[in-house]
Write a protein that holds these residues in place. Structure first.
Motif, PDB file in Angstrom:
ATOM      1  N   THR A  13       0.612  -1.148  -0.057  1.00 41.81           N
ATOM      2  CA  THR A  13      -0.115   0.025  -0.145  1.00 41.81           C
ATOM      3  C   THR A  13       0.858   1.318   0.057  1.00 41.81           C
ATOM      4  N   VAL A  14       0.344   2.407  -0.854  1.00 44.24           N
ATOM      5  CA  VAL A  14       1.472   3.435  -1.070  1.00 44.24           C
ATOM      6  C   VAL A  14       0.420   4.619  -1.130  1.00 44.24           C
ATOM      7  N   VAL A  15       0.997   5.722  -1.118  1.00 49.04           N
ATOM      8  CA  VAL A  15       0.289   6.919  -1.482  1.00 49.04           C
ATOM      9  C   VAL A  15       0.825   7.828  -2.475  1.00 49.04           C
ATOM     10  N   VAL A  16      -0.104   8.342  -3.369  1.00 47.05           N
ATOM     11  CA  VAL A  16       0.350   9.416  -4.265  1.00 47.05           C
ATOM     12  C   VAL A  16      -0.218  10.740  -3.909  1.00 47.05           C
ATOM     13  N   ALA A  17       0.776  11.728  -3.962  1.00 49.38           N
ATOM     14  CA  ALA A  17       0.246  13.223  -3.647  1.00 49.38           C
ATOM     15  C   ALA A  17       0.777  14.045  -4.749  1.00 49.38           C
ATOM     16  N   SER A  18      -0.173  14.909  -4.822  1.00 49.16           N
ATOM     17  CA  SER A  18      -0.195  16.209  -5.757  1.00 49.16           C
ATOM     18  C   SER A  18      -1.029  17.442  -5.211  1.00 49.16           C
ATOM     19  N   LEU A  19      -0.270  18.623  -5.636  1.00 55.86           N
ATOM     20  CA  LEU A  19      -1.071  19.857  -5.437  1.00 55.86           C
ATOM     21  C   LEU A  19      -2.333  19.997  -6.068  1.00 55.86           C
ATOM     22  N   ASP A  20      -2.686  19.180  -7.098  1.00 57.95           N
ATOM     23  CA  ASP A  20      -3.662  19.006  -7.950  1.00 57.95           C
ATOM     24  C   ASP A  20      -4.211  17.886  -7.734  1.00 57.95           C
ATOM     25  N   GLU A  21      -5.439  17.872  -7.092  1.00 54.80           N
ATOM     26  CA  GLU A  21      -6.058  16.590  -6.867  1.00 54.80           C
ATOM     27  C   GLU A  21      -6.687  15.472  -8.075  1.00 54.80           C
ATOM     28  N   SER A  22      -6.833  16.117  -9.296  1.00 53.76           N
ATOM     29  CA  SER A  22      -6.922  15.433 -10.278  1.00 53.76           C
ATOM     30  C   SER A  22      -6.013  14.569 -10.869  1.00 53.76           C
ATOM     31  N   GLN A  23      -4.598  15.006 -10.669  1.00 55.47           N
ATOM     32  CA  GLN A  23      -3.558  14.402 -11.028  1.00 55.47           C
ATOM     33  C   GLN A  23      -3.255  13.265  -9.981  1.00 55.47           C
ATOM     34  N   ALA A  24      -3.470  13.421  -8.865  1.00 53.19           N
ATOM     35  CA  ALA A  24      -3.241  12.409  -7.846  1.00 53.19           C
ATOM     36  C   ALA A  24      -4.288  11.360  -8.138  1.00 53.19           C
ATOM     37  N   SER A  25      -5.493  11.545  -8.440  1.00 55.15           N
ATOM     38  CA  SER A  25      -6.413  10.583  -8.611  1.00 55.15           C
ATOM     39  C   SER A  25      -6.002   9.990 -10.106  1.00 55.15           C
ATOM     40  N   ALA A  26      -5.548  10.519 -11.030  1.00 50.10           N
ATOM     41  CA  ALA A  26      -5.023   9.853 -12.283  1.00 50.10           C
ATOM     42  C   ALA A  26      -3.752   9.146 -11.914  1.00 50.10           C
ATOM     43  N   ALA A  27      -3.201   9.086 -11.043  1.00 54.78           N
ATOM     44  CA  ALA A  27      -1.829   8.225 -10.759  1.00 54.78           C
ATOM     45  C   ALA A  27      -2.344   7.228 -10.099  1.00 54.78           C
ATOM     46  N   GLN A  28      -3.573   7.453  -8.979  1.00 54.92           N
ATOM     47  CA  GLN A  28      -3.892   6.309  -8.347  1.00 54.92           C
ATOM     48  C   GLN A  28      -4.532   5.253  -9.384  1.00 54.92           C
ATOM     49  N   ASP A  29      -5.359   5.845 -10.525  1.00 52.21           N
ATOM     50  CA  ASP A  29      -5.688   4.916 -11.401  1.00 52.21           C
ATOM     51  C   ASP A  29      -4.741   4.124 -12.071  1.00 52.21           C
ATOM     52  N   LEU A  30      -3.773   4.853 -12.366  1.00 55.31           N
ATOM     53  CA  LEU A  30      -2.521   4.408 -13.061  1.00 55.31           C
ATOM     54  C   LEU A  30      -1.966   2.908 -12.550  1.00 55.31           C
ATOM     55  N   PHE A  31      -1.694   3.245 -11.070  1.00 51.10           N
ATOM     56  CA  PHE A  31      -1.242   2.051 -10.558  1.00 51.10           C
ATOM     57  C   PHE A  31      -1.925   1.059  -9.668  1.00 51.10           C
ATOM     58  N   MET A  32      -3.142   1.457  -9.460  1.00 51.75           N
ATOM     59  CA  MET A  32      -3.678   0.617  -8.486  1.00 51.75           C
ATOM     60  C   MET A  32      -4.361  -0.728  -8.945  1.00 51.75           C
ATOM     61  N   ASN A  33      -4.027  -1.782  -8.343  1.00 55.22           N
ATOM     62  CA  ASN A  33      -4.460  -3.212  -8.857  1.00 55.22           C
ATOM     63  C   ASN A  33      -4.466  -3.958  -7.632  1.00 55.22           C
TER      64      ASN A  33
END
Length: 346
Positions: free
Chosen positions: A151-171
């Protein structure tokens, strides 16, 4: 744009993250400067130097051509050593497009400038720092490639960018949370390596569990104190990027920083330690940066200070421990200044 991701570069963590993306049936291209490593990944599906004995997904490919790696990618993941990030980002710049998601998973600082890695990447790409996402948390590459639950965390000042990274990696085995505290997640990932060095050194000295538990606890307070002064949310240090990553890095033989500290505790010189590791030990560079940062912000970091003396001034590790144990009496709750505490509670 195709379902393609590029990973820069092919170290242990970069290869592990590339494997996660390949398991999602993405077209994954890993960039490396080493032609032999490229051929090993493409022909044998292995990266023996960094992940010995691991078979990589057959459709994970490698290249030494930055344009080939990045062209058409919807996401670029930068996992270079902190000392190489600026050069890698500069090489990426001619091939970067505005619609690419940029994620970095490097845990450190640019030592010379003391800048965070997201700042360095944004400068080189000529974009806002809000475009950058940082990935951090308790995650050994050796376990991720074996598909152990992580389990990890992705962080960004732009919430949409963090959500995109979450979708990219999550399995199914790689769970991803989002966080808006880019500064805190980035600082936590970098600074915990210092404490992991100290934990390894304590083990190498044979000091036992009591000492290590105290080191981790006070180390977390130290990380939080400087982090908050630099603009981070104190709650971030109680999460995956903070205590989670600290525990996994400071207690495992998978950890380069723990292993380096252990060898120092056994009496090896810094030169001997670096010669035997064969890989970058980010905590060593970060200790130097943190020592300077603590002086700049006038924040006490006693563990980092003593490790600086050991690493760069030749102090005996036992003398460093004696200096920590002999400090003036304190109250346990001195984590941040009253001014900063009031800032977070108003």
């Amino acid at each position: 744009m195709s379902d393609k991701a590029a990973v820069l570069v092919a170290g242990s963590w970069g290869t592990a993250l590339a494997s996660v993306l390949a398991d999602k049936k993405m077209d994954v291209m890993v960039w490396t400067r080493n032609a032999a490593q490229r051929d090993e990944i493409n022909d044998l599906h292995r990266n023996e130097r960094f992940l010995p004995g691991v078979e990589l997904p057959p459709h994970l490919r490698a290249t030494t051509d930055m344009k080939e790696a990045v062209e058409g990618a919807k996401a670029v993941v930068i996992v270079a050593p902190s000392s190489a990030v600026r050069e890698v980002a500069r090489s990426l710049k001619p091939h970067w497009t505005e619609d690419m998601l940029i994620v970095h998973a490097t845990k450190g600082f640019e030592t010379e400038s003391l800048k965070r890695i997201s700042t360095v990447i944004a400068e080189e790409l000529g974009c806002e720092e809000g475009r950058i996402v940082v990935l951090s948390g308790p995650s050994h590459a050796e376990e991720v490639v074996k598909r152990c639950p992580t389990t990890v965390v992705v962080a960004s000042l732009d919430e949409s960018q963090a959500s995109a990274a979450q979708d990219l990696f999550m399995n199914s085995y790689f769970r991803v949370y989002t966080n808006r505290d880019l500064v805190g997640v980035e600082l936590a990932g970098a600074l915990k390596n210092i404490i992991a060095l100290g934990a390894g050194m304590s083990d190498g000295l044979g000091y036992g569990d009591n000492a290590k538990a105290a080191l981790l606890t006070r180390g977390l307070a130290e990380i939080t104190r400087i982090g908050v002064e630099m603009g981070a949310n104190p709650l971030t240090f109680a999460g995956l990027a903070g205590i989670g990553d600290l525990v996994v890095t400071a207690t495992s033989r998978h950890s380069r920083n723990w292993r380096a500290g252990y060898l120092l505790g056994e009496g090896k010189s810094l030169e001997e330690v670096l010669g035997s590791m064969g890989m970058v030990v980010e905590g060593i560079r970060t200790t130097k940066a943190a020592h300077t940062i603590s002086e700049k912000y006038q924040v006490q970091m006693p563990i980092a200070k003593q490790l600086f003396h050991v690493l760069f001034e030749g102090m005996d590790p036992r003398t460093a421990v004696e200096a920590l144990m002999g400090r003036d009496r304190k109250t346990e709750m001195e984590v941040m200044s009253l001014e900063t505490w009031e800032q977070w509670h108003t």
